[in-house]
Scaffold this motif. Sequence first.
Motif, PDB file in Angstrom:
ATOM      1  N   ALA A  48      13.332  -5.467  -5.719  1.00 47.82           N
ATOM      2  CA  ALA A  48      12.108  -5.107  -6.718  1.00 47.82           C
ATOM      3  C   ALA A  48      11.258  -4.117  -6.070  1.00 47.82           C
ATOM      4  O   ALA A  48      11.459  -3.971  -4.847  1.00 47.82           O
ATOM      5  CB  ALA A  48      11.531  -6.400  -6.905  1.00 47.82           C
ATOM      6  N   GLY A  49      10.088  -3.639  -6.774  1.00 43.38           N
ATOM      7  CA  GLY A  49       9.184  -2.931  -6.216  1.00 43.38           C
ATOM      8  C   GLY A  49       8.323  -3.478  -5.122  1.00 43.38           C
ATOM      9  O   GLY A  49       8.061  -4.769  -5.085  1.00 43.38           O
ATOM     10  N   SER A  51       9.471  -4.382  -2.104  1.00 40.35           N
ATOM     11  CA  SER A  51      10.071  -5.206  -1.410  1.00 40.35           C
ATOM     12  C   SER A  51      10.333  -4.514   0.173  1.00 40.35           C
ATOM     13  O   SER A  51      10.743  -5.253   1.062  1.00 40.35           O
ATOM     14  CB  SER A  51      11.412  -5.500  -1.828  1.00 40.35           C
ATOM     15  OG  SER A  51      12.232  -4.444  -2.099  1.00 40.35           O
ATOM     16  N   LEU A 151      -1.399  -0.220   2.632  1.00 38.96           N
ATOM     17  CA  LEU A 151      -1.701   0.047   3.789  1.00 38.96           C
ATOM     18  C   LEU A 151      -2.837  -0.984   4.699  1.00 38.96           C
ATOM     19  O   LEU A 151      -2.722  -0.914   5.828  1.00 38.96           O
ATOM     20  CB  LEU A 151      -2.588   1.372   3.777  1.00 38.96           C
ATOM     21  CG  LEU A 151      -2.786   2.519   4.904  1.00 38.96           C
ATOM     22  CD1 LEU A 151      -1.322   2.879   4.974  1.00 38.96           C
ATOM     23  CD2 LEU A 151      -3.639   3.522   4.485  1.00 38.96           C
ATOM     24  N   LEU A 174       4.985   5.139   8.072  1.00 40.32           N
ATOM     25  CA  LEU A 174       5.751   3.634   7.485  1.00 40.32           C
ATOM     26  C   LEU A 174       4.965   3.045   6.682  1.00 40.32           C
ATOM     27  O   LEU A 174       5.270   2.225   5.858  1.00 40.32           O
ATOM     28  CB  LEU A 174       6.300   2.906   8.956  1.00 40.32           C
ATOM     29  CG  LEU A 174       7.114   3.722   9.718  1.00 40.32           C
ATOM     30  CD1 LEU A 174       7.534   2.927  10.953  1.00 40.32           C
ATOM     31  CD2 LEU A 174       8.622   3.856   9.197  1.00 40.32           C
ATOM     32  N   ARG A 177       2.250   4.019   1.344  1.00 44.14           N
ATOM     33  CA  ARG A 177       3.037   3.788   0.046  1.00 44.14           C
ATOM     34  C   ARG A 177       3.163   4.647  -0.723  1.00 44.14           C
ATOM     35  O   ARG A 177       2.058   5.081  -1.669  1.00 44.14           O
ATOM     36  CB  ARG A 177       2.207   2.379  -0.363  1.00 44.14           C
ATOM     37  CG  ARG A 177       2.372   2.000  -1.734  1.00 44.14           C
ATOM     38  CD  ARG A 177       3.734   0.983  -1.806  1.00 44.14           C
ATOM     39  NE  ARG A 177       4.171   0.943  -3.122  1.00 44.14           N
ATOM     40  CZ  ARG A 177       5.305   0.889  -3.863  1.00 44.14           C
ATOM     41  NH1 ARG A 177       6.202   1.480  -3.179  1.00 44.14           N
ATOM     42  NH2 ARG A 177       5.498   0.443  -4.970  1.00 44.14           N
ATOM     43  N   THR A 180       8.863   4.544  -5.481  1.00 43.54           N
ATOM     44  CA  THR A 180       9.965   5.481  -5.542  1.00 43.54           C
ATOM     45  C   THR A 180      10.373   5.692  -6.971  1.00 43.54           C
ATOM     46  O   THR A 180      10.262   4.499  -7.790  1.00 43.54           O
ATOM     47  CB  THR A 180      11.155   5.135  -4.685  1.00 43.54           C
ATOM     48  OG1 THR A 180      10.666   4.784  -3.354  1.00 43.54           O
ATOM     49  CG2 THR A 180      12.468   5.802  -4.917  1.00 43.54           C
ATOM     50  N   ASN A 269      12.324  -9.724   4.113  1.00 46.63           N
ATOM     51  CA  ASN A 269      11.422  -8.610   4.691  1.00 46.63           C
ATOM     52  C   ASN A 269      10.098  -9.304   4.715  1.00 46.63           C
ATOM     53  O   ASN A 269       9.933 -10.170   4.028  1.00 46.63           O
ATOM     54  CB  ASN A 269      11.463  -7.340   3.813  1.00 46.63           C
ATOM     55  CG  ASN A 269      10.783  -6.384   4.753  1.00 46.63           C
ATOM     56  OD1 ASN A 269      10.909  -6.209   5.939  1.00 46.63           O
ATOM     57  ND2 ASN A 269      10.290  -5.177   4.014  1.00 46.63           N
ATOM     58  N   THR A 336      11.298  -7.142   9.548  1.00 49.07           N
ATOM     59  CA  THR A 336       9.925  -6.650   9.353  1.00 49.07           C
ATOM     60  C   THR A 336       9.992  -5.015   9.215  1.00 49.07           C
ATOM     61  O   THR A 336      10.279  -4.555  10.305  1.00 49.07           O
ATOM     62  CB  THR A 336       8.696  -6.983  10.225  1.00 49.07           C
ATOM     63  OG1 THR A 336       8.605  -8.580  10.247  1.00 49.07           O
ATOM     64  CG2 THR A 336       7.466  -6.586  10.278  1.00 49.07           C
ATOM     65  N   VAL A 338       8.519  -2.500   8.998  1.00 52.40           N
ATOM     66  CA  VAL A 338       7.475  -1.858   9.512  1.00 52.40           C
ATOM     67  C   VAL A 338       7.791  -1.618  11.220  1.00 52.40           C
ATOM     68  O   VAL A 338       6.921  -1.078  12.054  1.00 52.40           O
ATOM     69  CB  VAL A 338       6.047  -1.769   9.336  1.00 52.40           C
ATOM     70  CG1 VAL A 338       5.925  -1.361   8.053  1.00 52.40           C
ATOM     71  CG2 VAL A 338       5.560  -3.312   9.360  1.00 52.40           C
TER      72      VAL A 338
HETATM   73  N1  LIG Z   1       3.321  -5.419   6.823  1.00 56.27           N
HETATM   74  C1  LIG Z   1       4.595  -5.099   6.228  1.00 56.27           C
HETATM   75  N2  LIG Z   1       4.564  -4.047   5.232  1.00 56.27           N
HETATM   76  C2  LIG Z   1       5.505  -3.773   4.932  1.00 56.27           C
HETATM   77  C3  LIG Z   1       6.912  -4.277   5.320  1.00 56.27           C
HETATM   78  N3  LIG Z   1       7.918  -3.287   4.591  1.00 56.27           N
HETATM   79  C4  LIG Z   1       7.268  -2.775   3.749  1.00 56.27           C
HETATM   80  N4  LIG Z   1       5.916  -2.715   4.029  1.00 56.27           N
HETATM   81  C5  LIG Z   1       4.635  -2.204   3.326  1.00 56.27           C
HETATM   82  O1  LIG Z   1       4.973  -2.446   1.829  1.00 56.27           O
HETATM   83  C6  LIG Z   1       4.664  -1.337   1.151  1.00 56.27           C
HETATM   84  C7  LIG Z   1       5.856  -1.142   0.269  1.00 56.27           C
HETATM   85  O2  LIG Z   1       6.841  -0.748   0.589  1.00 56.27           O
HETATM   86  P1  LIG Z   1       8.032   0.170  -0.120  1.00 56.27           P
HETATM   87  O3  LIG Z   1       9.093   0.590   1.226  1.00 56.27           O
HETATM   88  O4  LIG Z   1       7.305   1.473  -0.328  1.00 56.27           O
HETATM   89  O5  LIG Z   1       8.577  -0.762  -1.088  1.00 56.27           O
HETATM   90  P2  LIG Z   1      10.028  -0.236  -2.001  1.00 56.27           P
HETATM   91  O6  LIG Z   1      10.713  -1.457  -2.216  1.00 56.27           O
HETATM   92  O7  LIG Z   1      10.486   1.076  -1.822  1.00 56.27           O
HETATM   93  O8  LIG Z   1       9.224  -0.064  -3.348  1.00 56.27           O
HETATM   94  P3  LIG Z   1       9.605   0.871  -4.748  1.00 56.27           P
HETATM   95  O9  LIG Z   1       9.668   2.058  -4.153  1.00 56.27           O
HETATM   96  O10 LIG Z   1       8.469   0.813  -5.715  1.00 56.27           O
HETATM   97  O11 LIG Z   1      10.654   0.169  -5.220  1.00 56.27           O
HETATM   98  C8  LIG Z   1       4.441  -0.206   1.865  1.00 56.27           C
HETATM   99  O12 LIG Z   1       3.011   0.131   2.166  1.00 56.27           O
HETATM  100  C9  LIG Z   1       5.033  -0.415   3.080  1.00 56.27           C
HETATM  101  O13 LIG Z   1       4.293   0.245   4.432  1.00 56.27           O
HETATM  102  C10 LIG Z   1       6.726  -5.381   6.136  1.00 56.27           C
HETATM  103  O14 LIG Z   1       8.009  -5.531   6.803  1.00 56.27           O
HETATM  104  N5  LIG Z   1       5.634  -5.663   6.698  1.00 56.27           N
END
Ligand SMILES: Nc1nc2c(ncn2[C@@H]2O[C@H](COP(=O)(O)OP(=O)(O)OP(=O)(O)O)[C@@H](O)[C@H]2O)c(=O)[nH]1
Length: 365
Positions: A48-49, A51, A151, A174, A177, A180, A269, A336, A338
């Motif tokens: 999902a978004g 994640s 952020l 990383l 945000r 996608t 995650n 995690t 990041v």
């Molecule tokens: N603290 C923390 N932040 C995370 C982690 N994984 C992702 N993020 C943050 O969560 C936000 C969303 O992460 P994305 O990787 O853009 O999520 P996505 O699944 O690609 O989302 P869509 O493109 O909408 O499907 C970003 O700001 C990331 O920096 C994590 O394990 N820990």
Amino acid sequence: MGSVCGKDQQVSPRELEERVQAERIDQRIRRETKADKDVPKKLLLLGAGESGKSTIFKQIKVLFQEGFADGERINYKTVIYANVFQSMKILLDGLQEFAQSDQEKYTLKASNKVQVGESLRVKTRELGKGQGMVAIGEELAEVGGRSELPLLTQDYAKKLELLWKDPAVQEDVLFARVRTSGIVETTFRPGRSDLYKLYDVGGQRNERKKWIHLFEGVTAVIFCAALSEYDQTLSEDENTNRMVEARDLFDWVLKQSCFKETSFLLFLNKFDLFEQKIHKVPLSVCEWFSDYKPVSTGRAEVSHAYQYVEKKFREVFHKNTNAGNVRRVFQVYRTTAVDKTLVEKTFNLVDEALTRELLSRGGFI
Ligand SMILES: Nc1nc2c(ncn2[C@@H]2O[C@H](COP(=O)(O)OP(=O)(O)OP(=O)(O)O)[C@@H](O)[C@H]2O)c(=O)[nH]1
Ligand SMILES: [Mg+2]
């Protein structure tokens, strides 16, 4: 060790036959592995978004490719600023409503539930007077740790002042945000291992119809689910809990007939956020986890809660296992996204598991 020929005089015909067999198998593995190395294995990042799919995708670039070039990092600067302003706007809007309300605490209606307390109001006034970003950064960290505003994760928010001056380092990218839209792909080879082609897709509901174009010939699905989102609702639907959405989506993906032979790698995650949140928000607020009972406090509770969530996802996988797909592999990883070191370790495990699986299917082990 000496040569095989020299030793052959002392071995029995049966041992000799076994050695010849073993050598034949080795040759076949070498031949087929070499041929295979240039055909990329197809990996799909689904979930999902928010994640964490794109964050994993970015880590692959940092770990196994050339990282982010100067030009890209300059572009990310704009994204980072936009993320910070967007987060502050959510907080300040909440603050305004809080000011008009008599309640002790105010919970925003938006998908990111933010509890804005009195101290933030004071800090925001300080910001207005130009008294620096650090104080508000710390407060935002506290709020961000619970709400995952873009952020504003714990440690990062504390660096807001630095961010203002020089935001474009690899790690910042990383955290930036960008939702996608469409499909992004990259090809990479971790060390001397096989070649992989990784696809990243948009996870929000309106993006998912594009996924099926990728479903043929997939070696493994990496399904991302954000552990920490058990108390949040979707940004595209305020009435649906994010964890429930992740469960239903995982269930749907598992049911796709194209994935009968596909390996499933579940990335649970945002563990860093989960381990902080679990002490503040009970897991049972999520309807899927309503029967969860905490057993202790501190680290033991984090591990107990994590295992409970992992078990729930395993149940979904097993519920979807039948005679037609019983051979597919399922591995769960606590991630995690990041954290670069952790992603590297996880990816090595993934690579190992997939290589073992392919050898096993080929009848080599
Ligand atoms: N603290 C923390 N932040 C995370 C982690 N994984 C992702 N993020 C943050 O969560 C936000 C969303 O992460 P994305 O990787 O853009 O999520 P996505 O699944 O690609 O989302 P869509 O493109 O909408 O499907 C970003 O700001 C990331 O920096 C994590 O394990 N820990
Ligand atoms: Mg994305």
